[in-house]
Write an enzyme that holds these catalytic residues in place. Structure first.
Site, PDB file in Angstrom:
ATOM      1  N   LYS A 147       4.553  12.803   3.414  1.00 28.97           N
ATOM      2  CA  LYS A 147       3.291  13.438   3.833  1.00 28.97           C
ATOM      3  C   LYS A 147       3.096  13.293   5.345  1.00 28.97           C
ATOM      4  CE  LYS A 147       0.824  10.823   0.974  1.00 28.97           C
ATOM      5  NZ  LYS A 147       1.904  10.016   0.324  1.00 28.97           N
TER       6      LYS A 147
ATOM      7  N   ARG B   8      -7.409  11.281  -3.092  1.00 29.88           N
ATOM      8  CA  ARG B   8      -6.507  10.492  -3.927  1.00 29.88           C
ATOM      9  C   ARG B   8      -7.093  10.161  -5.290  1.00 29.88           C
ATOM     10  NH1 ARG B   8      -3.105   7.885   0.344  1.00 29.88           N
ATOM     11  NH2 ARG B   8      -1.814   6.333  -0.629  1.00 29.88           N
TER      12      ARG B   8
ATOM     13  N   ARG C 279      12.039   1.768   5.350  1.00 26.39           N
ATOM     14  CA  ARG C 279      11.057   1.887   6.441  1.00 26.39           C
ATOM     15  C   ARG C 279      10.498   0.499   6.785  1.00 26.39           C
ATOM     16  NH1 ARG C 279       5.654   5.279   5.595  1.00 26.39           N
ATOM     17  NH2 ARG C 279       5.421   3.678   3.989  1.00 26.39           N
TER      18      ARG C 279
ATOM     19  N   ARG D 206       7.266  -0.925   6.316  1.00 23.13           N
ATOM     20  CA  ARG D 206       5.879  -1.182   6.745  1.00 23.13           C
ATOM     21  C   ARG D 206       5.386  -2.402   5.986  1.00 23.13           C
ATOM     22  NH1 ARG D 206       2.460   4.103   5.800  1.00 23.13           N
ATOM     23  NH2 ARG D 206       1.814   3.054   3.881  1.00 23.13           N
TER      24      ARG D 206
ATOM     25  N   ARG E 191       1.914   0.673  -5.892  1.00 25.25           N
ATOM     26  CA  ARG E 191       1.478   1.935  -5.270  1.00 25.25           C
ATOM     27  C   ARG E 191       1.918   3.124  -6.136  1.00 25.25           C
ATOM     28  NH1 ARG E 191       4.080   1.025   0.366  1.00 25.25           N
ATOM     29  NH2 ARG E 191       3.556   3.189   0.824  1.00 25.25           N
TER      30      ARG E 191
HETATM   31  P1  AP5 Z   1       6.268   9.226   5.175  1.00 20.18           P
HETATM   32  O1  AP5 Z   1       6.226  10.541   5.856  1.00 20.18           O
HETATM   33  O2  AP5 Z   1       5.619   8.054   5.815  1.00 20.18           O
HETATM   34  O3  AP5 Z   1       5.750   9.383   3.677  1.00 20.18           O
HETATM   35  P2  AP5 Z   1       4.254   9.358   3.154  1.00 20.18           P
HETATM   36  O4  AP5 Z   1       4.216  10.279   1.971  1.00 20.18           O
HETATM   37  O5  AP5 Z   1       3.291   9.595   4.265  1.00 20.18           O
HETATM   38  O6  AP5 Z   1       4.262   7.853   2.652  1.00 20.18           O
HETATM   39  P3  AP5 Z   1       3.266   6.643   2.885  1.00 20.18           P
HETATM   40  O7  AP5 Z   1       4.002   5.442   2.405  1.00 20.18           O
HETATM   41  O8  AP5 Z   1       2.708   6.612   4.251  1.00 20.18           O
HETATM   42  O9  AP5 Z   1       2.170   7.100   1.860  1.00 20.18           O
HETATM   43  P4  AP5 Z   1       1.166   6.264   1.094  1.00 20.18           P
HETATM   44  O10 AP5 Z   1       0.461   7.342   0.369  1.00 20.18           O
HETATM   45  O11 AP5 Z   1       1.694   5.163   0.256  1.00 20.18           O
HETATM   46  O12 AP5 Z   1       0.434   5.486   2.269  1.00 20.18           O
HETATM   47  P5  AP5 Z   1      -0.908   5.752   3.076  1.00 20.18           P
HETATM   48  O13 AP5 Z   1      -0.648   5.384   4.456  1.00 20.18           O
HETATM   49  O14 AP5 Z   1      -1.479   7.085   2.763  1.00 20.18           O
HETATM   50  O15 AP5 Z   1       7.818   8.908   4.854  1.00 20.18           O
HETATM   51  C1  AP5 Z   1       8.212   7.679   4.291  1.00 20.18           C
HETATM   52  C2  AP5 Z   1       9.628   7.349   4.811  1.00 20.18           C
HETATM   53  O16 AP5 Z   1      10.550   8.341   4.346  1.00 20.18           O
HETATM   54  C3  AP5 Z   1       9.722   7.349   6.339  1.00 20.18           C
HETATM   55  O17 AP5 Z   1      10.587   6.346   6.756  1.00 20.18           O
HETATM   56  C4  AP5 Z   1      10.314   8.744   6.664  1.00 20.18           C
HETATM   57  O18 AP5 Z   1      11.070   8.746   7.845  1.00 20.18           O
HETATM   58  C5  AP5 Z   1      11.188   8.982   5.439  1.00 20.18           C
HETATM   59  N1  AP5 Z   1      11.286  10.426   5.100  1.00 20.18           N
HETATM   60  C6  AP5 Z   1      10.247  11.312   5.042  1.00 20.18           C
HETATM   61  N2  AP5 Z   1      10.707  12.522   4.686  1.00 20.18           N
HETATM   62  C7  AP5 Z   1      12.050  12.401   4.508  1.00 20.18           C
HETATM   63  C8  AP5 Z   1      13.077  13.321   4.131  1.00 20.18           C
HETATM   64  N3  AP5 Z   1      12.823  14.598   3.843  1.00 20.18           N
HETATM   65  N4  AP5 Z   1      14.348  12.851   4.037  1.00 20.18           N
HETATM   66  C9  AP5 Z   1      14.627  11.539   4.303  1.00 20.18           C
HETATM   67  N5  AP5 Z   1      13.700  10.616   4.675  1.00 20.18           N
HETATM   68  C10 AP5 Z   1      12.411  11.055   4.778  1.00 20.18           C
HETATM   69  O19 AP5 Z   1      -1.880   4.683   2.380  1.00 20.18           O
HETATM   70  C11 AP5 Z   1      -1.680   3.300   2.528  1.00 20.18           C
HETATM   71  C12 AP5 Z   1      -2.764   2.552   1.781  1.00 20.18           C
HETATM   72  O20 AP5 Z   1      -4.053   2.894   2.339  1.00 20.18           O
HETATM   73  C13 AP5 Z   1      -2.898   2.882   0.282  1.00 20.18           C
HETATM   74  O21 AP5 Z   1      -2.035   2.110  -0.521  1.00 20.18           O
HETATM   75  C14 AP5 Z   1      -4.379   2.559   0.039  1.00 20.18           C
HETATM   76  O22 AP5 Z   1      -4.570   1.175  -0.076  1.00 20.18           O
HETATM   77  C15 AP5 Z   1      -5.042   3.017   1.327  1.00 20.18           C
HETATM   78  N6  AP5 Z   1      -5.487   4.425   1.269  1.00 20.18           N
HETATM   79  C16 AP5 Z   1      -5.047   5.456   2.059  1.00 20.18           C
HETATM   80  N7  AP5 Z   1      -5.678   6.591   1.747  1.00 20.18           N
HETATM   81  C17 AP5 Z   1      -6.545   6.300   0.740  1.00 20.18           C
HETATM   82  C18 AP5 Z   1      -7.459   7.070  -0.029  1.00 20.18           C
HETATM   83  N8  AP5 Z   1      -7.619   8.396   0.179  1.00 20.18           N
HETATM   84  N9  AP5 Z   1      -8.170   6.443  -0.985  1.00 20.18           N
HETATM   85  C19 AP5 Z   1      -8.034   5.095  -1.217  1.00 20.18           C
HETATM   86  N10 AP5 Z   1      -7.173   4.307  -0.522  1.00 20.18           N
HETATM   87  C20 AP5 Z   1      -6.433   4.914   0.443  1.00 20.18           C
END
Ligand code: AP5
Length: 182
Positions: free
Chosen positions: A13, A88, A127, A129, A140
């Protein structure tokens, strides 16, 4: 345009948002990035959110909806938004509809990135993090399936859902999203 990027942790994303925001001239709002900034500044919200994020649980709807409302009203709504990681839950999706409606807007497209679990886990572990450890990733993914996946049906019934294969190269995924929006 209001575009939602939807998908499990590691689906790409954030990566795709970076590829698309300038091409589409949209304001990128990532709830994960906003929360991580609050955590690093040790704000009241950041302190409350940290324990949920470390455990891979969702931060409460009340906190998230308030936070995103502030971001939407403090930005120029004429430009449109690219939402990443929000909504979400069904409650967040309904609250978003209400927020947009009061600005005469609506969700136009929801792009769902489809990637299987083994690729997601591999991507997240490499990655590294702070919430990318095995235990938190597992939670997750469970939280995604139980609390977030039902939103797909919500958007399918409104005719806005577009499913895109997310395990191709970053460039191919981006090209496919872009052409699906035309
Ligand atoms: P990346 O682009 O970072 O993927 P992403 O889908 O953004 O994954 P996240 O881990 O950031 O999503 P998430 O939903 O768990 O975390 P968020 O920050 O929203 O890519 C991931 C990796 O893959 C990278 O290394 C990238 O380079 C690689 N990659 C990407 N595309 C690729 C491809 N095509 N080929 C190869 N490699 C590739 O949320 C974190 C926390 O915040 C949650 O757990 C929750 O506690 C809280 N939170 C956030 N939003 C909410 C909400 N709306 N409601 C409640 N809690 C929330």
């Amino acid at each position: 345009m209001i575009l939602v990027l939807f998908g499990p942790p590691g689906a790409g994303k954030g990566t795709q948002a970076d590829e698309l925001k300038d091409k589409l001239n949209l304001i990128h709002l990532s709830t994960g990035d906003i929360l991580r900034e609050e955590v690093s500044k040790e704000t009241e919200l950041g302190i409350l959110a940290k324990k949920f994020m470390d455990a891979g649980e969702l931060v409460t709807d009340e906190l998230i909806i308030g936070m995103i409302k502030n971001k939407i009203v403090s930005n120029d709504t004429d430009k449109g938004f690219l939402l990443d990681g929000f909504p979400r839950t069904i409650s967040q999706a309904k609250a978003l509809d209400e927020m947009l409606k009061s600005n005469s807007l609506q969700v136009n497209h929801v792009v769902s990135l489809e990637v299987n679990d083994s690729i997601l886990i591999e991507r997240l572990l490499s990655r590294g993090r702070s919430d990318d450890n095995e235990e938190t990733i597992k939670n997750r993914l469970d939280v995604y399936k139980n609390q977030t996946l039902p939103i797909k049906e919500y958007y399918k019934s409104s005719g806005t859902l577009i499913e895109i294969k997310g395990d191709d190269s970053v460039e191919t995924v981006s090209k496919n999203i872009f052409s699906s929006l035309k």
